[in-house]
Design a protein around this motif. Structure first.
Motif, PDB file in Angstrom:
ATOM      1  N   ARG A  67       3.120 -23.290 -39.810  1.00 48.70           N
ATOM      2  CA  ARG A  67       4.583 -23.391 -39.900  1.00 48.70           C
ATOM      3  C   ARG A  67       5.085 -22.884 -41.254  1.00 48.70           C
ATOM      4  O   ARG A  67       6.109 -22.215 -41.333  1.00 48.70           O
ATOM      5  CB  ARG A  67       5.041 -24.824 -39.681  1.00 48.70           C
ATOM      6  CG  ARG A  67       4.935 -25.266 -38.246  1.00 48.70           C
ATOM      7  CD  ARG A  67       5.728 -26.542 -38.042  1.00 48.70           C
ATOM      8  NE  ARG A  67       5.570 -27.045 -36.710  1.00 48.70           N
ATOM      9  CZ  ARG A  67       6.313 -26.697 -35.671  1.00 48.70           C
ATOM     10  NH1 ARG A  67       7.269 -25.814 -35.829  1.00 48.70           N
ATOM     11  NH2 ARG A  67       6.108 -27.208 -34.479  1.00 48.70           N
ATOM     12  N   LEU A  68       4.366 -23.189 -42.318  1.00 49.81           N
ATOM     13  CA  LEU A  68       4.750 -22.753 -43.659  1.00 49.81           C
ATOM     14  C   LEU A  68       4.681 -21.234 -43.779  1.00 49.81           C
ATOM     15  O   LEU A  68       5.627 -20.604 -44.251  1.00 49.81           O
ATOM     16  CB  LEU A  68       3.852 -23.411 -44.708  1.00 49.81           C
ATOM     17  CG  LEU A  68       4.135 -23.019 -46.150  1.00 49.81           C
ATOM     18  CD1 LEU A  68       5.496 -23.529 -46.582  1.00 49.81           C
ATOM     19  CD2 LEU A  68       3.043 -23.540 -47.053  1.00 49.81           C
ATOM     20  N   THR A  69       3.584 -20.639 -43.330  1.00 47.02           N
ATOM     21  CA  THR A  69       3.447 -19.189 -43.458  1.00 47.02           C
ATOM     22  C   THR A  69       4.429 -18.457 -42.544  1.00 47.02           C
ATOM     23  O   THR A  69       4.892 -17.371 -42.894  1.00 47.02           O
ATOM     24  CB  THR A  69       2.009 -18.740 -43.151  1.00 47.02           C
ATOM     25  OG1 THR A  69       1.646 -19.182 -41.839  1.00 47.02           O
ATOM     26  CG2 THR A  69       1.034 -19.279 -44.166  1.00 47.02           C
ATOM     27  N   THR A  70       4.762 -19.035 -41.406  1.00 45.76           N
ATOM     28  CA  THR A  70       5.750 -18.410 -40.519  1.00 45.76           C
ATOM     29  C   THR A  70       7.098 -18.350 -41.220  1.00 45.76           C
ATOM     30  O   THR A  70       7.795 -17.338 -41.164  1.00 45.76           O
ATOM     31  CB  THR A  70       5.861 -19.187 -39.197  1.00 45.76           C
ATOM     32  OG1 THR A  70       4.611 -19.122 -38.527  1.00 45.76           O
ATOM     33  CG2 THR A  70       6.937 -18.614 -38.308  1.00 45.76           C
ATOM     34  N   GLY A  71       7.470 -19.412 -41.900  1.00 47.84           N
ATOM     35  CA  GLY A  71       8.743 -19.434 -42.615  1.00 47.84           C
ATOM     36  C   GLY A  71       8.804 -18.433 -43.746  1.00 47.84           C
ATOM     37  O   GLY A  71       9.880 -17.942 -44.094  1.00 47.84           O
ATOM     38  N   LEU A  72       7.662 -18.112 -44.327  1.00 47.88           N
ATOM     39  CA  LEU A  72       7.632 -17.169 -45.449  1.00 47.88           C
ATOM     40  C   LEU A  72       7.528 -15.713 -45.010  1.00 47.88           C
ATOM     41  O   LEU A  72       7.982 -14.815 -45.720  1.00 47.88           O
ATOM     42  CB  LEU A  72       6.451 -17.502 -46.367  1.00 47.88           C
ATOM     43  CG  LEU A  72       6.504 -18.874 -47.050  1.00 47.88           C
ATOM     44  CD1 LEU A  72       5.209 -19.133 -47.799  1.00 47.88           C
ATOM     45  CD2 LEU A  72       7.696 -18.962 -47.978  1.00 47.88           C
ATOM     46  N   THR A  73       6.893 -15.442 -43.878  1.00 49.19           N
ATOM     47  CA  THR A  73       6.617 -14.061 -43.492  1.00 49.19           C
ATOM     48  C   THR A  73       7.442 -13.556 -42.319  1.00 49.19           C
ATOM     49  O   THR A  73       7.342 -12.383 -41.972  1.00 49.19           O
ATOM     50  CB  THR A  73       5.130 -13.907 -43.125  1.00 49.19           C
ATOM     51  OG1 THR A  73       4.841 -14.763 -42.015  1.00 49.19           O
ATOM     52  CG2 THR A  73       4.236 -14.252 -44.294  1.00 49.19           C
ATOM     53  N   ALA A  74       8.224 -14.433 -41.685  1.00 48.70           N
ATOM     54  CA  ALA A  74       8.973 -14.012 -40.498  1.00 48.70           C
ATOM     55  C   ALA A  74      10.391 -14.556 -40.520  1.00 48.70           C
ATOM     56  O   ALA A  74      10.681 -15.530 -41.197  1.00 48.70           O
ATOM     57  CB  ALA A  74       8.247 -14.493 -39.245  1.00 48.70           C
ATOM     58  N   GLU A  87      10.372 -12.843 -35.704  1.00 48.22           N
ATOM     59  CA  GLU A  87      10.007 -11.442 -35.891  1.00 48.22           C
ATOM     60  C   GLU A  87       9.554 -11.279 -37.338  1.00 48.22           C
ATOM     61  O   GLU A  87      10.201 -11.804 -38.250  1.00 48.22           O
ATOM     62  CB  GLU A  87      11.201 -10.538 -35.602  1.00 48.22           C
ATOM     63  CG  GLU A  87      10.874  -9.073 -35.644  1.00 48.22           C
ATOM     64  CD  GLU A  87      12.037  -8.235 -35.163  1.00 48.22           C
ATOM     65  OE1 GLU A  87      11.815  -7.394 -34.279  1.00 48.22           O
ATOM     66  OE2 GLU A  87      13.156  -8.413 -35.669  1.00 48.22           O
ATOM     67  N   SER A  88       8.447 -10.577 -37.535  1.00 47.62           N
ATOM     68  CA  SER A  88       7.930 -10.404 -38.896  1.00 47.62           C
ATOM     69  C   SER A  88       8.925  -9.620 -39.736  1.00 47.62           C
ATOM     70  O   SER A  88       9.706  -8.818 -39.218  1.00 47.62           O
ATOM     71  CB  SER A  88       6.576  -9.690 -38.871  1.00 47.62           C
ATOM     72  OG  SER A  88       6.720  -8.386 -38.353  1.00 47.62           O
ATOM     73  N   ARG A  89       8.906  -9.871 -41.023  1.00 48.50           N
ATOM     74  CA  ARG A  89       9.844  -9.183 -41.917  1.00 48.50           C
ATOM     75  C   ARG A  89       9.412  -7.755 -42.206  1.00 48.50           C
ATOM     76  O   ARG A  89      10.232  -6.893 -42.474  1.00 48.50           O
ATOM     77  CB  ARG A  89       9.966  -9.978 -43.220  1.00 48.50           C
ATOM     78  CG  ARG A  89      10.674 -11.297 -43.005  1.00 48.50           C
ATOM     79  CD  ARG A  89      11.100 -11.933 -44.317  1.00 48.50           C
ATOM     80  NE  ARG A  89      11.935 -13.070 -44.029  1.00 48.50           N
ATOM     81  CZ  ARG A  89      11.591 -14.325 -44.268  1.00 48.50           C
ATOM     82  NH1 ARG A  89      10.432 -14.590 -44.834  1.00 48.50           N
ATOM     83  NH2 ARG A  89      12.404 -15.313 -43.965  1.00 48.50           N
ATOM     84  N   LYS A  90       8.111  -7.501 -42.160  1.00 49.04           N
ATOM     85  CA  LYS A  90       7.578  -6.168 -42.453  1.00 49.04           C
ATOM     86  C   LYS A  90       7.015  -5.538 -41.185  1.00 49.04           C
ATOM     87  O   LYS A  90       6.605  -6.221 -40.265  1.00 49.04           O
ATOM     88  CB  LYS A  90       6.458  -6.266 -43.486  1.00 49.04           C
ATOM     89  CG  LYS A  90       6.908  -6.779 -44.831  1.00 49.04           C
ATOM     90  CD  LYS A  90       5.738  -6.815 -45.785  1.00 49.04           C
ATOM     91  CE  LYS A  90       6.172  -7.362 -47.135  1.00 49.04           C
ATOM     92  NZ  LYS A  90       5.046  -7.453 -48.058  1.00 49.04           N
TER      93      LYS A  90
END
Length: 118
Positions: A6-13, A27-30
């Motif tokens: 959940r933490l990494t999803t909030g940072l990368t998407a 959706e991923s940011r990059k």
């Protein structure tokens, strides 16, 4: 789902939306290397069951549409989305199936059972 996921999803998407079943779509940011586009994924509200994704969001997840389709437009002939019931007590069993009593309608007499040596 783990706290770390959940933490990494909030940072990368980026959160795109939520469906009527509580599933959240991201959706991923990059743009992913080798993928050629942004990765789209879903975090399920309960048990991770892909059959709980409605068709409006399925199109978006598989890059068929650029934006999720509207869930508001319903025709009288459209049924509410239902998850796959195979393997559950609510699964469809046609007449004559072992789980529905193994009884079928009698035939009209056009069937003659084979007997060995007969």
């Amino acid at each position: 789902m783990s706290f770390l996921q959940r933490l990494t999803t909030g940072l990368t998407a980026s959160k795109i939306g939520t469906d009527r079943f509580g599933n959240t779509y991201y959706e991923s940011r990059k743009t992913w290397l080798g993928y050629g586009r942004k990765r789209r994924f879903v975090l399920y509200a309960g048990e991770a069951d892909p059959t709980t994704v409605p068709s409006e969001w399925h199109c978006w997840l598989h890059h068929v549409t650029d934006a999720p389709l509207s869930e508001q437009k319903r025709y009288p002939w459209q049924r509410e989305h239902q998850r796959n019931l195979t393997g559950t007590a609510q699964a469809y069993c046609p007449p004559g199936h072992d789980y529905s009593g193994a009884r079928r309608a009698p035939t009209a007499g056009d069937y003659e059972a084979w007997t060995p040596g007969g």
